[in-house]
Design a protein around this motif. Sequence first.
Motif, PDB file in Angstrom:
ATOM      1  N   ILE A 161      23.538 -37.621  -3.633  1.00 13.81           N
ATOM      2  CA  ILE A 161      24.961 -37.349  -3.456  1.00 13.81           C
ATOM      3  C   ILE A 161      25.786 -38.584  -3.812  1.00 13.81           C
ATOM      4  CG2 ILE A 161      24.956 -37.978  -1.004  1.00 13.81           C
ATOM      5  CD1 ILE A 161      27.085 -35.278  -2.787  1.00 13.81           C
ATOM      6  N   PHE A 201      27.087 -38.378  -7.251  1.00 11.62           N
ATOM      7  CA  PHE A 201      28.016 -37.292  -7.564  1.00 11.62           C
ATOM      8  C   PHE A 201      29.446 -37.789  -7.784  1.00 11.62           C
ATOM      9  CE2 PHE A 201      24.866 -34.172  -6.847  1.00 11.62           C
ATOM     10  CZ  PHE A 201      25.389 -32.926  -7.183  1.00 11.62           C
ATOM     11  N   MET A 217      32.135 -36.069 -10.274  1.00  5.50           N
ATOM     12  CA  MET A 217      33.302 -35.354  -9.772  1.00  5.50           C
ATOM     13  C   MET A 217      34.591 -35.935 -10.348  1.00  5.50           C
ATOM     14  SD  MET A 217      31.891 -35.065  -5.842  1.00  5.50           S
ATOM     15  CE  MET A 217      33.363 -34.356  -5.096  1.00  5.50           C
ATOM     16  N   HIS A 251      39.006 -36.172  -4.764  1.00  9.53           N
ATOM     17  CA  HIS A 251      37.562 -36.286  -4.954  1.00  9.53           C
ATOM     18  C   HIS A 251      36.878 -37.143  -3.882  1.00  9.53           C
ATOM     19  CE1 HIS A 251      39.395 -35.700  -8.970  1.00  9.53           C
ATOM     20  NE2 HIS A 251      38.390 -34.881  -9.169  1.00  9.53           N
ATOM     21  N   TRP A 278      33.790 -36.119  -1.523  1.00  7.00           N
ATOM     22  CA  TRP A 278      32.529 -36.839  -1.724  1.00  7.00           C
ATOM     23  C   TRP A 278      32.160 -37.630  -0.470  1.00  7.00           C
ATOM     24  CZ3 TRP A 278      31.899 -42.234  -1.808  1.00  7.00           C
ATOM     25  CH2 TRP A 278      30.637 -42.678  -2.175  1.00  7.00           C
ATOM     26  N   ALA A 302      30.697 -35.348   2.144  1.00  2.75           N
ATOM     27  CA  ALA A 302      29.331 -34.937   1.798  1.00  2.75           C
ATOM     28  C   ALA A 302      28.350 -36.096   1.916  1.00  2.75           C
ATOM     29  CB  ALA A 302      29.298 -34.369   0.381  1.00  2.75           C
ATOM     30  N   ASN A 314      26.703 -31.882   3.601  1.00  4.46           N
ATOM     31  CA  ASN A 314      26.935 -31.310   2.288  1.00  4.46           C
ATOM     32  C   ASN A 314      27.926 -30.151   2.321  1.00  4.46           C
ATOM     33  OD1 ASN A 314      26.251 -30.700  -0.576  1.00  4.46           O
ATOM     34  ND2 ASN A 314      25.398 -28.850   0.325  1.00  4.46           N
ATOM     35  N   LEU A 351      30.914 -30.082  -0.063  1.00  5.96           N
ATOM     36  CA  LEU A 351      30.824 -29.817  -1.492  1.00  5.96           C
ATOM     37  C   LEU A 351      31.143 -28.364  -1.832  1.00  5.96           C
ATOM     38  CD1 LEU A 351      27.826 -31.735  -3.101  1.00  5.96           C
ATOM     39  CD2 LEU A 351      30.270 -32.126  -3.343  1.00  5.96           C
ATOM     40  N   TYR A 395      34.821 -27.801  -2.171  1.00  7.89           N
ATOM     41  CA  TYR A 395      35.220 -28.489  -3.408  1.00  7.89           C
ATOM     42  C   TYR A 395      34.925 -27.622  -4.631  1.00  7.89           C
ATOM     43  CZ  TYR A 395      34.805 -31.631  -7.409  1.00  7.89           C
ATOM     44  OH  TYR A 395      34.910 -32.197  -8.662  1.00  7.89           O
ATOM     45  N   ASP A 398      20.452 -29.107   1.665  1.00  7.06           N
ATOM     46  CA  ASP A 398      21.323 -29.968   0.867  1.00  7.06           C
ATOM     47  C   ASP A 398      20.686 -30.320  -0.470  1.00  7.06           C
ATOM     48  OD1 ASP A 398      23.091 -29.882   2.932  1.00  7.06           O
ATOM     49  OD2 ASP A 398      22.735 -31.929   3.634  1.00  7.06           O
ATOM     50  N   PHE A 418      22.351 -29.663  -3.974  1.00  7.20           N
ATOM     51  CA  PHE A 418      22.634 -30.758  -4.905  1.00  7.20           C
ATOM     52  C   PHE A 418      22.164 -30.402  -6.313  1.00  7.20           C
ATOM     53  CE2 PHE A 418      22.285 -34.114  -1.292  1.00  7.20           C
ATOM     54  CZ  PHE A 418      23.552 -33.768  -0.860  1.00  7.20           C
ATOM     55  N   PHE A 452      24.540 -27.697  -7.755  1.00  6.81           N
ATOM     56  CA  PHE A 452      25.848 -28.231  -8.127  1.00  6.81           C
ATOM     57  C   PHE A 452      25.728 -29.250  -9.257  1.00  6.81           C
ATOM     58  CE2 PHE A 452      27.278 -27.298  -3.517  1.00  6.81           C
ATOM     59  CZ  PHE A 452      27.509 -25.983  -3.859  1.00  6.81           C
TER      60      PHE A 452
END
Length: 391
Positions: A244, A247, A251, A262, A266, A269, A274, A277, A280, A352, A356, A359
């Motif tokens: 994460i 990410f 993002m 963002h 973030w 998460a 999580n 996310l 989002y 999660d 992940f 996503f």
Amino acid sequence: MGQAVSSIQALYSAINQRDIVRAVSLVDEHCRYEDLNFSVTFIGKAAVEGLFTESCQAVPADLQFVIDDMAGDDVAVGVTWHVELGGNPFPNGRGVSFYRFSSESGKLVFARDCVEPPLKLGKVAFTMIRLVTPLIRLWSARQPSNPSIVVAKAAVMNPIAYVQYALWLATAIYVGLLLLSPPGWLPGEPVWAIQVQTLQEILDESLNFFFILPLLNLLGIHYLQAPVVHPASQGFFNLAEAWIFMFLPLMLWDKRSQHLPHVWFWGGAMFLTNVFLMPYMALRLNRAPEAQSVASKGRLARIFGAVGLTVGTFAVGWFFLNQPDVGGAFSRIEYLRHQIFTERVTLAFTVDIGLFWLFQMWLMGSTIAVGERLRVLRFVPFWGLGIWLVV
């Protein structure tokens, strides 16, 4: 019967016959049309014509709007309606609309369509509203006041709406089951009945975040002693955190989410759960997609990619090799499996990890231009994202 009622009957008849010219002739130049399937408002006659055209082209010819009831006068009218396909009621095809006509032109100047949602959330919707209200307020404050792009899509069944409903439902399920469901529904305790022992385990894993404290101890720095945690749990925890962690640049580079905060999503998460996310991913769909970019990545992406790759790969090694006295690879895997089926925290981390990966594929697919050589990396869990950020 008021003039507005007659005009709406004529409008529905024109739409059912796919006569866009006749339908648009009833629309005022300054019409404001709100179809709640969409996050944008169709402003002006041309935008409404685009909505009507795209809607009629996107649905079968024998799909018809049937008026159930309406009431109004010469200026405004309310309508309840349903959709039929080949004479049969269409699933989730009911709706309520309100229309207002200009006293000057006698044409439609305002409309609002509210379509039956495909998912019936019931009381879950109230929980979701309470959970996402702070995020919605923050997001709304960042929204531009005048959207410059209006995209006309099918007015009856919008595929993007299904995806958004699914993401909001997944958010509710995540919170309701993983975080709040009573003991016995899932392994371990919910957050409202969490035990001191579980809290201590979470604290110990957090103190060993990114292995900073254990490595400092190995270097002879003992200002704070690293807690002793089973290497399987510590490796699994840090792999998820490293994933994460990477990410954020992804993002930030996602053009469809430039209106969103963002860092807040973030950060939630990264340091909480999580579940942040999923809202989002739902909220970013409120914007139309932009052209994919092949611009070079900046220093932030490379730094985050390098750190994430290093920590995640080290976490895998820590999982299998640290503390040889706890057993070999199979015993460590068995320990993790046991934790998943007995502790809700580990189960949540497992969920999660799966999200992940999902996503990652989704966001990288939206960000990396079609045909780009590294686009295939989106399917490689964790390392695919890290390599793409670094290269």
